[in-house]
Motif scaffolding. Structure first.
Motif, PDB file in Angstrom:
ATOM      1  N   ASN A 222       0.849  -1.192   0.000  1.00 20.08           N
ATOM      2  CA  ASN A 222       0.000   0.000   0.000  1.00 20.08           C
ATOM      3  C   ASN A 222       0.883   1.239   0.000  1.00 20.08           C
ATOM      4  O   ASN A 222       1.653   1.470   0.924  1.00 20.08           O
ATOM      5  N   LEU A 223       0.749   2.041  -1.054  1.00 17.83           N
ATOM      6  CA  LEU A 223       1.478   3.303  -1.163  1.00 17.83           C
ATOM      7  C   LEU A 223       0.485   4.421  -1.409  1.00 17.83           C
ATOM      8  O   LEU A 223      -0.258   4.404  -2.396  1.00 17.83           O
ATOM      9  N   LEU A 224       0.445   5.374  -0.498  1.00 20.29           N
ATOM     10  CA  LEU A 224      -0.463   6.522  -0.618  1.00 20.29           C
ATOM     11  C   LEU A 224      -1.922   6.093  -0.744  1.00 20.29           C
ATOM     12  O   LEU A 224      -2.732   6.752  -1.390  1.00 20.29           O
ATOM     13  N   GLY A 225      -2.262   4.964  -0.116  1.00 24.08           N
ATOM     14  CA  GLY A 225      -3.644   4.505  -0.110  1.00 24.08           C
ATOM     15  C   GLY A 225      -4.022   3.618  -1.279  1.00 24.08           C
ATOM     16  O   GLY A 225      -5.095   3.021  -1.283  1.00 24.08           O
ATOM     17  N   LEU A 226      -3.158   3.546  -2.297  1.00 22.55           N
ATOM     18  CA  LEU A 226      -3.397   2.666  -3.442  1.00 22.55           C
ATOM     19  C   LEU A 226      -2.508   1.439  -3.303  1.00 22.55           C
ATOM     20  O   LEU A 226      -1.350   1.551  -2.891  1.00 22.55           O
ATOM     21  N   ALA A 227      -3.038   0.279  -3.667  1.00 24.61           N
ATOM     22  CA  ALA A 227      -2.308  -0.967  -3.434  1.00 24.61           C
ATOM     23  C   ALA A 227      -2.005  -1.696  -4.734  1.00 24.61           C
ATOM     24  O   ALA A 227      -2.758  -1.617  -5.710  1.00 24.61           O
ATOM     25  N   LEU A 228      -0.887  -2.393  -4.726  1.00 24.28           N
ATOM     26  CA  LEU A 228      -0.517  -3.278  -5.814  1.00 24.28           C
ATOM     27  C   LEU A 228       0.095  -4.529  -5.209  1.00 24.28           C
ATOM     28  O   LEU A 228       0.618  -4.495  -4.095  1.00 24.28           O
ATOM     29  N   GLY A 229      -0.011  -5.633  -5.945  1.00 24.36           N
ATOM     30  CA  GLY A 229       0.508  -6.857  -5.357  1.00 24.36           C
ATOM     31  C   GLY A 229       0.470  -8.029  -6.295  1.00 24.36           C
ATOM     32  O   GLY A 229       0.247  -7.894  -7.505  1.00 24.36           O
ATOM     33  N   ILE A 230       0.684  -9.210  -5.719  1.00 25.76           N
ATOM     34  CA  ILE A 230       0.713 -10.451  -6.474  1.00 25.76           C
ATOM     35  C   ILE A 230       0.126 -11.566  -5.623  1.00 25.76           C
ATOM     36  O   ILE A 230       0.333 -11.614  -4.407  1.00 25.76           O
ATOM     37  N   ASP A 231      -0.663 -12.416  -6.259  1.00 27.58           N
ATOM     38  CA  ASP A 231      -1.247 -13.582  -5.601  1.00 27.58           C
ATOM     39  C   ASP A 231      -0.596 -14.817  -6.206  1.00 27.58           C
ATOM     40  O   ASP A 231      -0.733 -15.071  -7.405  1.00 27.58           O
ATOM     41  N   LEU A 232       0.137 -15.560  -5.419  1.00 28.93           N
ATOM     42  CA  LEU A 232       0.829 -16.753  -5.913  1.00 28.93           C
ATOM     43  C   LEU A 232      -0.039 -18.005  -5.798  1.00 28.93           C
ATOM     44  O   LEU A 232       0.121 -18.952  -6.565  1.00 28.93           O
ATOM     45  N   ARG A 233      -0.962 -17.997  -4.823  1.00 30.68           N
ATOM     46  CA  ARG A 233      -1.814 -19.173  -4.614  1.00 30.68           C
ATOM     47  C   ARG A 233      -2.770 -19.375  -5.785  1.00 30.68           C
ATOM     48  O   ARG A 233      -2.952 -20.483  -6.272  1.00 30.68           O
TER      49      ARG A 233
END
Length: 260
Positions: A222-233
């Motif tokens: 979460n950066l400045l309220g906006l999120a990015l990521g990855i789901d490996l499952r």
């Protein structure tokens, strides 16, 4: 010294550009409705909520839909709907920015209506004994919500803050909130909390800087309220504004293949 400052400023500019690229793309491609008036937006029933004839047992559902207007380019609105066994009406729990107090729990027969032009999706669907057991806990958690008169679209507390808080408070209720649920990482109490999706933890400072690591959330920054990521499952990229690219998340509850 000046070069260091310029490097820091340049790095921040790049990060900001990456964060807003997704929302800007959503607006530019017409993926969200930014014009018109809310009163004329689509509010048709989607059929996601079963009728009493289809499912006479107790039901608990968690929904998400793109927010109205330009805000929809950034994120979704979430809400919780409950129905007692044998009841005709549902109780819809949510936070609304235009209402005072902002916390609303009201009876409705159509908790699955389009959210002012946006089709909702189901995040959780509990039925039968599992739903009957958690409905009183949901009602108690809603009544105990710490900020019933406060709404801030960014960074929170907002509708997603509310939904995430209630889910964390209720044992037996899980829902993997979308990466576009801006405000879900705004923690009302402390800087650490369980993830709404189950096994995992969120660390967050004021909802503007945080990290989530969870069984079903994967890894989200979460950066400045906006999120990015990855789901490996269930392999997927999670991007600000755009949302999830890849396999769909598990539907939590007693319906579908999600389970607990």
């Amino acid at each position: 010294m000046l070069r260091r400052i310029l490097r820091v400023v340049s790095a921040l500019a790049v990060v900001l550009a990456l964060l807003v690229a997704g929302p800007l793309w959503m607006l530019a491609t017409g993926k969200v409705e930014a014009g018109g008036h809310w009163s004329s937006a689509d509010r048709t029933v989607t059929g996601l909520a079963p009728s009493p004839a289809e499912a006479p047992e107790a039901v608990v559902q968690v929904y998400a839909a793109r927010a109205w207007g330009w805000r929809g380019a950034f994120g979704v609105h979430t809400w919780i709907a409950t129905r007692e066994a044998g009841a005709e009406a549902w109780c819809m729990h949510q936070l609304l920015s235009w209402r005072r107090p902002v916390l609303e729990s009201r009876a409705t027969t159509t908790p699955d209506r389009a959210w002012y032009g946006s089709q909702p999706t189901l995040l959780a669907d509990y039925r039968g004994e599992a739903a009957a057991a958690i409905i009183p806990e949901i009602e108690a958690a809603v009544a105990a919500y710490p900020a019933p008169a406060t709404y801030r679209a960014w960074p929170g507390p907002n509708s997603n803050t509310f939904t995430a808080w209630v889910i964390r408070e209720v044992g037996g209720l899980e829902a993997t909130l979308p990466v576009t649920a801006v405000g879900k990482d705004y923690l009302l109490e402390g800087v650490l909390a369980e993830t709404p999706g189950g096994l995992g933890v969120t660390a967050s400072v004021g909802g503007v800087l945080g990290l989530t690591v969870g069984r079903d959330e994967g890894i989200e920054l979460n950066l400045l309220g906006l999120a990015l990521g990855i789901d490996l499952r269930r392999p997927a990229l999670k991007l600000p504004g755009i949302g999830r690219l890849g396999m769909a998340p598990l539907l939590k509850g007693e319906v579908g293949s999600g389970g607990r």
